[in-house]
Design a protein around this motif. Structure first.
Motif, PDB file in Angstrom:
ATOM      1  N   PRO A 153      40.060  29.579  11.249  1.00 23.93           N
ATOM      2  CA  PRO A 153      40.879  30.764  11.536  1.00 23.93           C
ATOM      3  C   PRO A 153      42.362  30.453  11.405  1.00 23.93           C
ATOM      4  CG  PRO A 153      39.208  30.442  13.226  1.00 23.93           C
ATOM      5  CD  PRO A 153      39.229  29.193  12.406  1.00 23.93           C
TER       6      PRO A 153
ATOM      7  N   ASP B 161      46.087  31.841  12.637  1.00 21.66           N
ATOM      8  CA  ASP B 161      46.773  32.733  13.567  1.00 21.66           C
ATOM      9  C   ASP B 161      48.036  33.323  12.962  1.00 21.66           C
ATOM     10  OD1 ASP B 161      45.187  32.418  16.227  1.00 21.66           O
ATOM     11  OD2 ASP B 161      45.437  30.380  15.463  1.00 21.66           O
TER      12      ASP B 161
ATOM     13  N   ARG C 238      40.241  35.407   7.292  1.00 18.03           N
ATOM     14  CA  ARG C 238      40.358  34.357   8.302  1.00 18.03           C
ATOM     15  C   ARG C 238      41.616  34.495   9.161  1.00 18.03           C
ATOM     16  NH1 ARG C 238      37.794  32.388   4.058  1.00 18.03           N
ATOM     17  NH2 ARG C 238      39.552  31.591   2.841  1.00 18.03           N
TER      18      ARG C 238
ATOM     19  N   ARG D 115      43.853  36.117  11.956  1.00 11.95           N
ATOM     20  CA  ARG D 115      43.594  36.887  13.173  1.00 11.95           C
ATOM     21  C   ARG D 115      44.876  37.230  13.944  1.00 11.95           C
ATOM     22  NH1 ARG D 115      40.513  32.040  16.581  1.00 11.95           N
ATOM     23  NH2 ARG D 115      42.321  30.653  16.790  1.00 11.95           N
TER      24      ARG D 115
ATOM     25  N   SER E  81      42.461  46.955  11.857  1.00 12.54           N
ATOM     26  CA  SER E  81      42.616  45.518  12.089  1.00 12.54           C
ATOM     27  C   SER E  81      43.732  45.247  13.093  1.00 12.54           C
ATOM     28  CB  SER E  81      42.937  44.809  10.773  1.00 12.54           C
ATOM     29  OG  SER E  81      43.277  43.453  11.000  1.00 12.54           O
TER      30      SER E  81
ATOM     31  N   VAL F  88      45.473  42.573  12.945  1.00  9.66           N
ATOM     32  CA  VAL F  88      46.432  41.720  12.238  1.00  9.66           C
ATOM     33  C   VAL F  88      47.706  42.511  11.951  1.00  9.66           C
ATOM     34  CG1 VAL F  88      46.845  40.386  10.133  1.00  9.66           C
ATOM     35  CG2 VAL F  88      44.585  40.335  11.223  1.00  9.66           C
TER      36      VAL F  88
ATOM     37  N   ALA G 117      39.935  40.467   9.324  1.00  2.25           N
ATOM     38  CA  ALA G 117      39.361  40.154  10.622  1.00  2.25           C
ATOM     39  C   ALA G 117      39.500  41.348  11.552  1.00  2.25           C
ATOM     40  CB  ALA G 117      40.064  38.931  11.218  1.00  2.25           C
ATOM     41  N   THR G 118      38.484  41.608  12.364  1.00  2.00           N
ATOM     42  CA  THR G 118      38.530  42.753  13.272  1.00  2.00           C
ATOM     43  C   THR G 118      38.419  42.350  14.737  1.00  2.00           C
ATOM     44  OG1 THR G 118      36.137  43.045  13.013  1.00  2.00           O
ATOM     45  CG2 THR G 118      37.570  44.314  11.553  1.00  2.00           C
ATOM     46  N   GLY G 119      38.381  41.040  14.992  1.00  2.00           N
ATOM     47  CA  GLY G 119      38.299  40.588  16.376  1.00  2.00           C
ATOM     48  C   GLY G 119      39.651  40.692  17.052  1.00  2.00           C
TER      49      GLY G 119
ATOM     50  N   ALA H  63      43.271  40.055  18.298  1.00  2.15           N
ATOM     51  CA  ALA H  63      44.383  39.348  17.674  1.00  2.15           C
ATOM     52  C   ALA H  63      44.771  38.137  18.520  1.00  2.15           C
ATOM     53  CB  ALA H  63      45.584  40.275  17.530  1.00  2.15           C
TER      54      ALA H  63
END
Length: 302
Positions: free
Chosen positions: A85, A87, A128, A130, A187, A189, A295-297, A299
């Motif tokens: 991942p 950041d 990848r 986030r 997202s 992000v 990515a959708t998890g 942040a």
């Protein structure tokens, strides 16, 4: 309002940051500051030997990986080999007013490196990412014009400064359209941008080719006014870790491209949504890289 300094970067332990062009200039300064705050920093550089030399001067967890933004095969190889991942992705690398050149794929060197290379890299890495994507532009974007009839300077006589300005306008249009697409996709992000103002980095070396006394004097004046690379990196760091909105553009807040970073304005062309969408479509066609499902998890907050 509290002035942003490197000391105000929050703890970055457990976070991974990728910085392109991080072996010198503001990229190196930004990487060093983030590593000092605990981030795992990956220096994405064309010359690994120079990258390792830079990494050796930094404190913290610093890795070096080869990335040549002027070669889409290298961009794909870098992205394929990056499985962890991310950041913060900092699209920092760039060329400033070199002689006419071509990338490995035949693009004008500044447009191909400064814009298309980062366009492809970001979209390939985006699943990848986030946290944030920060793209470094320039105040020169205000002189920029996107010439869709001759993006690669194949028909008109090459002029290095207008070519540079076009690439820097492209950086801001890319950020705007990326922000729009991320928002539409739901997202977390953020896409942000920054410019360093007038900073004393190796990019300014192109201004002095030694051909005339007037040009050397002009370079000396510019270098005398320029702030340090560390100060020039502050807008990038601000865009990377401060509480700024998606699509935000950071730059020095003072006169003559100096001062503490803050959100700044951009040209009318850089705010043109239709222009940004058209450039995105053309960039996809030129690179063969499209916008992925990001990515959708949650942040990763700096």
């Amino acid at each position: 309002m509290t002035t942003f300094t490197a000391e105000r970067i929050p703890a970055m332990t457990g976070r991974t940051v990728v910085v392109t062009g991080a072996n010198s200039g503001i990229g190196r300064a930004a990487a060093q500051a983030l590593a000092a705050r605990g981030a795992r920093v990956v220096l994405a550089v064309r010359d690994p030997a120079k990258g390792h030399a830079a990494a050796g001067t930094m404190t913290g967890d610093v890795a070096v990986r080869r990335l040549d933004l002027a070669d889409l095969a290298s961009v794909r190889a870098f992205a394929d080999g990056f499985t962890e991942p991310i950041d913060v992705l900092i699209n920092n690398a760039g060329l400033m007013i070199p002689p006419l050149g071509r990338t490995a794929d035949g693009f004008e060197l500044q447009f191909g490196t400064n814009h298309l290379g980062h366009f492809a890299l970001t979209n390939l890495l985006l699943p990848r990412v986030r946290g944030r994507v920060v793209t470094v532009s320039s105040g020169a974007h205000r002189m920029g014009r996107i010439d869709f009839d001759d993006l690669n300077w194949e028909r008109k006589p090459y002029r290095a400064l207008p070519a540079y300005a076009q690439s820097k306008l492209a950086n801001l249009l890319f950020t705007a359209e990326l922000h729009r697409r991320l928002t539409e996709a739901g997202s977390p992000v953020l896409a942000t941008a920054a410019h360093p103002g007038l900073a004393a980095t190796n990019l300014l070396g192109h201004l002095d080719d030694g051909r005339s006394l007037l040009r050397r004097l002009r370079t000396a004046v510019i270098n005398g006014l320029a702030q340090s690379g560390d100060d020039g990196a502050l807008p990038t760091l601000y865009a990377a870790v401060a509480d700024v909105p998606g699509g935000g553009y950071a730059g020095p807040g003072g006169l003559l491209g100096r001062g503490a970073p803050k959100l700044v304005g951009r040209s009318r062309a850089a705010r043109n949504g239709a222009l940004a969408r058209r450039l995105w479509t053309v960039s996809e066609e030129l690179t063969g890289v499209t916008f992925p499902l990001p990515a959708t998890g949650p942040a990763a907050r700096p």
